[in-house]
Design a protein around this motif. Structure first.
Motif, PDB file in Angstrom:
ATOM      1  N   ASP A 106       0.800  -1.299  -0.115  1.00 18.33           N
ATOM      2  CA  ASP A 106      -0.203   0.181  -0.036  1.00 18.33           C
ATOM      3  C   ASP A 106       0.829   1.435   0.327  1.00 18.33           C
ATOM      4  N   LYS A 107       2.259   1.148   0.338  1.00 15.67           N
ATOM      5  CA  LYS A 107       3.107   2.253   0.291  1.00 15.67           C
ATOM      6  C   LYS A 107       4.392   1.961  -0.559  1.00 15.67           C
ATOM      7  N   LEU A 108       3.847   1.577  -1.550  1.00 14.25           N
ATOM      8  CA  LEU A 108       5.442   0.623  -2.311  1.00 14.25           C
ATOM      9  C   LEU A 108       4.882   2.632  -3.634  1.00 14.25           C
ATOM     10  N   ILE A 109       6.610   2.762  -3.565  1.00  7.99           N
ATOM     11  CA  ILE A 109       6.769   3.751  -4.402  1.00  7.99           C
ATOM     12  C   ILE A 109       7.668   3.183  -5.360  1.00  7.99           C
ATOM     13  N   THR A 110       7.322   3.188  -6.571  1.00 12.73           N
ATOM     14  CA  THR A 110       8.418   2.987  -7.761  1.00 12.73           C
ATOM     15  C   THR A 110       9.062   4.050  -8.950  1.00 12.73           C
ATOM     16  N   ARG A 111       7.831   5.124  -8.617  1.00 10.38           N
ATOM     17  CA  ARG A 111       8.627   5.879  -9.884  1.00 10.38           C
ATOM     18  C   ARG A 111       8.359   7.403  -8.672  1.00 10.38           C
ATOM     19  N   VAL A 112       9.243   7.876  -8.513  1.00  7.92           N
ATOM     20  CA  VAL A 112       9.493  10.073  -8.593  1.00  7.92           C
ATOM     21  C   VAL A 112       9.165  11.027  -9.617  1.00  7.92           C
ATOM     22  N   VAL A 113       8.499  11.391  -8.946  1.00  2.00           N
ATOM     23  CA  VAL A 113       8.343  12.790 -10.169  1.00  2.00           C
ATOM     24  C   VAL A 113       8.897  13.665  -9.214  1.00  2.00           C
ATOM     25  N   PRO A 114      10.490  14.556  -8.695  1.00  2.52           N
ATOM     26  CA  PRO A 114      10.386  15.349  -8.336  1.00  2.52           C
ATOM     27  C   PRO A 114      10.070  17.129  -8.431  1.00  2.52           C
ATOM     28  N   VAL A 115       9.647  17.981  -7.886  1.00  2.00           N
ATOM     29  CA  VAL A 115       9.291  18.892  -8.624  1.00  2.00           C
ATOM     30  C   VAL A 115       9.858  19.876  -7.382  1.00  2.00           C
ATOM     31  N   ALA A 116      10.451  21.249  -8.237  1.00  4.36           N
ATOM     32  CA  ALA A 116      11.162  22.305  -7.572  1.00  4.36           C
ATOM     33  C   ALA A 116      10.728  23.417  -7.932  1.00  4.36           C
ATOM     34  N   LYS A 117      11.202  25.067  -8.100  1.00  8.87           N
ATOM     35  CA  LYS A 117      10.340  25.770  -8.692  1.00  8.87           C
ATOM     36  C   LYS A 117      11.089  26.581  -9.480  1.00  8.87           C
ATOM     37  N   ALA A 118      10.864  26.987 -10.456  1.00  7.69           N
ATOM     38  CA  ALA A 118      11.305  27.801 -11.495  1.00  7.69           C
ATOM     39  C   ALA A 118      11.539  28.971 -11.223  1.00  7.69           C
ATOM     40  N   GLU A 119      11.979  29.849 -12.320  1.00 10.79           N
ATOM     41  CA  GLU A 119      12.189  31.497 -11.002  1.00 10.79           C
ATOM     42  C   GLU A 119      11.456  31.951 -11.413  1.00 10.79           C
ATOM     43  N   ASN A 120      10.617  31.712 -12.270  1.00  6.01           N
ATOM     44  CA  ASN A 120       9.259  32.655 -12.389  1.00  6.01           C
ATOM     45  C   ASN A 120       8.576  32.172 -11.635  1.00  6.01           C
ATOM     46  N   GLY A 121       8.612  30.769 -10.021  1.00  7.76           N
ATOM     47  CA  GLY A 121       7.953  30.655  -9.761  1.00  7.76           C
ATOM     48  C   GLY A 121       7.190  29.382 -10.252  1.00  7.76           C
ATOM     49  N   ASP A 122       7.499  28.829 -11.299  1.00 12.89           N
ATOM     50  CA  ASP A 122       6.551  27.987 -11.680  1.00 12.89           C
ATOM     51  C   ASP A 122       6.610  26.678 -11.042  1.00 12.89           C
ATOM     52  N   ASP A 123       5.949  25.555 -11.930  1.00 13.60           N
ATOM     53  CA  ASP A 123       6.673  24.205 -10.791  1.00 13.60           C
ATOM     54  C   ASP A 123       8.112  23.976 -11.933  1.00 13.60           C
ATOM     55  N   LEU A 124       8.442  23.346 -11.055  1.00 11.92           N
ATOM     56  CA  LEU A 124       9.794  23.200 -12.295  1.00 11.92           C
ATOM     57  C   LEU A 124       9.937  21.577 -11.776  1.00 11.92           C
ATOM     58  N   TYR A 125      10.256  21.112 -13.387  1.00  9.79           N
ATOM     59  CA  TYR A 125       9.819  19.217 -13.479  1.00  9.79           C
ATOM     60  C   TYR A 125      11.379  19.071 -14.209  1.00  9.79           C
ATOM     61  N   LEU A 126      12.158  18.081 -14.191  1.00  7.52           N
ATOM     62  CA  LEU A 126      13.102  17.457 -14.820  1.00  7.52           C
ATOM     63  C   LEU A 126      12.736  17.321 -16.239  1.00  7.52           C
ATOM     64  N   PRO A 127      13.601  17.696 -17.035  1.00  8.83           N
ATOM     65  CA  PRO A 127      13.695  16.922 -19.037  1.00  8.83           C
ATOM     66  C   PRO A 127      13.154  16.079 -18.778  1.00  8.83           C
ATOM     67  N   GLU A 128      13.873  14.675 -18.039  1.00  6.84           N
ATOM     68  CA  GLU A 128      13.078  13.317 -18.497  1.00  6.84           C
ATOM     69  C   GLU A 128      11.503  12.889 -17.088  1.00  6.84           C
ATOM     70  N   ASN A 129      11.785  13.797 -17.073  1.00  3.13           N
ATOM     71  CA  ASN A 129      10.027  14.051 -15.360  1.00  3.13           C
ATOM     72  C   ASN A 129      10.168  13.156 -14.394  1.00  3.13           C
TER      73      ASN A 129
END
Length: 261
Positions: A106-129
């Motif tokens: 029930d708590k298994l995770i096999t793919r992580v999508v990290p999210v930070a902040k771009a310079e303008n404040g929008d969500d920043l994702y990895l190029p490979e997501n």
């Protein structure tokens, strides 16, 4: 009394908790997790007893630093949990009369999508997501998690540091934090829980070797095998069932996720 600490080493956190006791404690609390190589502790604990402060699964000192917690009457020991060889091997049909094996996903995770902040404040994702676990192909479905990573392009990495996040540096940080979910938190490994009912046979020469099972303590490593169902796992003792009348251990609970049951 209340405890409020920020970014302190384990030994200091334990000291702050003992200082807040509203009674004179009869024993000693010893630890060898003293410096920041084990990480630091930040937390606020209000109106809780001392044992809660030490062992609570969410905020306790012991789970936070994945320590070994043992007691000798009033003396408590919170020690670094070094890698140990398994203490015993338990085989179905030999020294146990029942094994219940559960695997929790029930708590298994096999793919992580990290999210930070771009310079303008929008969500920043990895190029490979996303970052995938090396075990992702072992499961019939993908279990995904969005992970918030502290950092914004053009902002300081730490307040007052003078070091500014570039996009590439922040991408590296996002990948590292995502990978830590697998390498440190082990979220890509199912929780295995084994409950065994021990069959403590009479004190005969034939079964003398089994007396060692009576000496199991919390955190001991145990190999559990059941050839009928193909079970062979190395787990830690998380609970002990003791019969006070018969004065012997009658059951054990073993898991590979002792702090998050």
């Amino acid at each position: 009394r209340d405890v409020n600490v920020t970014d302190v080493v384990p030994a200091m956190a334990i000291g702050k908790i003992t200082e807040a006791f509203m009674m004179d404690y009869k024993g000693n609390i010893a630890t060898n997790i003293a410096d920041d190589s084990f990480g630091t502790y930040t937390g606020t604990i209000k109106r809780k007893n001392g044992m809660f402060c030490l062992t609570d699964p969410d905020t306790g000192i012991v789970p936070t630093f994945e320590a070994r917690f043992t007691r000798d009457n009033w003396d408590l020991f919170i020690m670094y949990k070094a890698s140990l060889d398994p203490a015993y091997e338990i085989r179905y049909g030999q020294n146990v009369n029942g094994i219940i094996w559960r695997v929790k996903t029930d708590k298994l995770i096999t793919r992580v999508v990290p999210v930070a902040k771009a310079e303008n404040g929008d969500d920043l994702y990895l190029p490979e997501n996303y970052v995938d676990s090396s075990y992702i192909s072992n499961y019939p479905a993908i279990y995904m998690e969005a992970l918030n990573v502290k950092g914004q392009v053009g902002k300081e990495t730490e307040t007052g540091s003078g070091t500014i996040w570039t996009e590439e540096d922040l991408f590296d940080e996002m990948r590292a934090k995502a990978q830590e979910r697998f390498s440190v938190d082990k979220v890509d490994i199912p929780v295995t829980e084994v409950t065994v009912q021990l069959e403590m046979l009479s004190n005969t020469a034939e079964y003398a070797w089994m007396k060692g099972l009576e000496n199991l303590v919390l955190y001991d490593l145990v190999i559990v095998k059941d050839t009928d169902i193909g079970l062979s796992v190395q787990l830690e003792v998380s609970e002990i069932e003791y019969d006070c009348i018969k004065e012997k251990i009658t059951g054990l609970k073993l898991t590979n996720n002792i702090y998050n049951e």
